[in-house]
Design an enzyme around this catalytic site. Structure first.
Site, mmCIF file in Angstrom:
data_model
loop_
_atom_site.group_PDB
_atom_site.id
_atom_site.type_symbol
_atom_site.label_atom_id
_atom_site.label_comp_id
_atom_site.label_asym_id
_atom_site.label_seq_id
_atom_site.Cartn_x
_atom_site.Cartn_y
_atom_site.Cartn_z
ATOM 1 N N ARG A 173 0.758 -1.300 0.496
ATOM 2 C CA ARG A 173 -0.090 0.108 -0.132
ATOM 3 C C ARG A 173 0.970 1.377 -0.248
ATOM 4 O O ARG A 173 2.310 0.932 0.725
ATOM 5 C CB ARG A 173 -0.743 -0.220 1.177
ATOM 6 C CG ARG A 173 -2.006 -0.860 1.530
ATOM 7 C CD ARG A 173 -2.969 -0.506 2.505
ATOM 8 N NE ARG A 173 -3.250 -2.211 3.290
ATOM 9 C CZ ARG A 173 -4.034 -2.211 4.145
ATOM 10 N NH1 ARG A 173 -3.448 -1.615 5.461
ATOM 11 N NH2 ARG A 173 -4.646 -3.434 4.757
ATOM 12 N N HIS A 189 2.377 -2.892 5.123
ATOM 13 C CA HIS A 189 1.556 -3.468 3.473
ATOM 14 C C HIS A 189 2.586 -1.593 3.551
ATOM 15 O O HIS A 189 2.707 -2.151 1.761
ATOM 16 C CB HIS A 189 0.474 -2.857 3.868
ATOM 17 C CG HIS A 189 -0.504 -3.775 4.178
ATOM 18 N ND1 HIS A 189 -0.472 -5.074 3.647
ATOM 19 C CD2 HIS A 189 -0.734 -4.198 5.962
ATOM 20 C CE1 HIS A 189 -1.342 -5.615 4.062
ATOM 21 N NE2 HIS A 189 -1.481 -5.782 4.830
ATOM 22 N N HIS A 227 -9.202 -8.147 12.563
ATOM 23 C CA HIS A 227 -9.130 -9.075 11.595
ATOM 24 C C HIS A 227 -9.748 -10.438 11.880
ATOM 25 O O HIS A 227 -9.995 -12.117 11.198
ATOM 26 C CB HIS A 227 -7.769 -9.682 12.030
ATOM 27 C CG HIS A 227 -7.083 -8.586 11.954
ATOM 28 N ND1 HIS A 227 -6.511 -7.425 12.273
ATOM 29 C CD2 HIS A 227 -5.381 -8.600 10.850
ATOM 30 C CE1 HIS A 227 -5.472 -6.198 12.129
ATOM 31 N NE2 HIS A 227 -4.858 -7.840 11.006
ATOM 32 N N HIS A 230 -10.158 -11.742 7.784
ATOM 33 C CA HIS A 230 -8.614 -12.498 7.254
ATOM 34 C C HIS A 230 -7.813 -12.370 8.589
ATOM 35 O O HIS A 230 -7.727 -12.508 8.986
ATOM 36 C CB HIS A 230 -8.227 -10.945 5.745
ATOM 37 C CG HIS A 230 -7.513 -9.655 6.430
ATOM 38 N ND1 HIS A 230 -9.093 -9.204 6.970
ATOM 39 C CD2 HIS A 230 -6.397 -9.422 6.915
ATOM 40 C CE1 HIS A 230 -8.207 -8.125 7.991
ATOM 41 N NE2 HIS A 230 -6.822 -8.260 7.571
ATOM 42 N N HIS A 232 -3.558 -11.450 7.757
ATOM 43 C CA HIS A 232 -2.543 -10.622 7.563
ATOM 44 C C HIS A 232 -0.955 -11.582 7.981
ATOM 45 O O HIS A 232 -1.126 -11.918 9.434
ATOM 46 C CB HIS A 232 -2.953 -9.662 8.570
ATOM 47 C CG HIS A 232 -0.690 -8.209 9.132
ATOM 48 N ND1 HIS A 232 -1.244 -7.441 7.159
ATOM 49 C CD2 HIS A 232 -0.163 -8.499 9.708
ATOM 50 C CE1 HIS A 232 -0.686 -6.619 8.273
ATOM 51 N NE2 HIS A 232 0.214 -7.901 9.158
#
Length: 257
Positions: A173, A189, A227, A230, A232
């Site tokens: 990102r 990220h 979270h 998903h 991480h």
């Protein structure tokens, strides 16, 4: 096998089938291989060093020991040897910790011409705001190189999960993209060091538990705030650019982690 690799294999097979006259064919440690990404030219084992060791380490980093990682330093030490043995065993090779023709052949079959593993790509690891690798906390080339290392760990994780598709919902990102989604100000990220994962085949807890054996020092999953949908994973312990002590951080309370 990718189409171009199949074609290459057929061409090589035909070439080998043609009788050779007036020439002596001498065997070598590593047969020639026209790999578009990288081709090893010598057998590697513990005690050796060089850029070819670095390239090997990148590809086997996902086979690190539990709660450990393989240093990408170009030095073939104990951790590299152990990771190589796990890689070899996982793919049905003789687990001798020596990288030779059989090991290289398997790696070649797992990588695309741009050096990414066959089941992951730069496109899915790039942010979805503006495209490209700039705007993060490191130069674009560094972010992309970091993402490549993450992808090879993901390839190992995918294999551990039975080679079922593993989806990256977020990779690198830029600062602007990170701000838009409310990411942490020093998120991994931003360095290309992280990926958020989901799967239609495995539960999030299964992913999180297996990720502990694939060289990820950062792991946040179900039960941790934000979270529950998903997992991480990141390589924060290897990040020398974030100014944070190289410590592990694993938390997925709903999964017993």
């Amino acid at each position: 096998m990718r189409p171009y690799r199949l074609l290459l294999s057929l061409v090589l097979a035909l070439a080998l089938a043609v009788p050779v006259t007036g020439a002596l064919v001498v065997g070598s440690a590593t047969p020639a291989h026209a790999d578009e990404c990288y081709t090893w030219t010598r057998t590697l084992q513990k005690g050796m060093s060089g850029s070819d060791v670095t390239q090997l380490q990148i590809r086997i980093a996902g086979w690190a020991a539990y709660h450990d990682y393989v240093a990408i330093d170009g030095v073939f030490g104990d951790e590299t040897e152990a990771a190589l043995k796990r890689f070899q065993a996982a793919y049905g090779l003789a687990a001798d910790g020596i990288a030779g023709p059989a090991t290289y052949s398997k790696i070649y079959s797992l990588q695309d011409p741009d050096c990414t593993p066959i089941h992951f790509s730069y496109a899915e690891m790039d942010d979805d705001c503006f495209g490209g690798w700039s705007g993060g906390k490191v130069p674009a080339a560094t972010a992309q190189a970091n993402a490549l290392r993450v992808m090879w760990k993901l390839e190992a994780l995918r294999h551990r999960l039975g080679d079922q598709p593993l989806i990256v919902t977020t990779g690198f990102r830029s600062v602007e993209c990170n701000n838009r989604v409310g990411g942490a100000s020093n998120s991994q990220h931003l360095y290309g060091m992280a990926a958020d994962l989901v799967s239609a085949y495995d539960s999030l807890c299964t992913i999180a538990k297996e990720a502990r054996y694939t060289g990820f020092s950062g792991l946040i999953g179900p039960g941790a705030a934000g979270h529950d949908d998903h997992v991480h994973v990141d390589s924060r312990a290897e990040n020398d650019d974030d100014g944070i002590a190289n410590a592990y951080y694993w938390t997925a309370p709903s999964c017993g982690i």
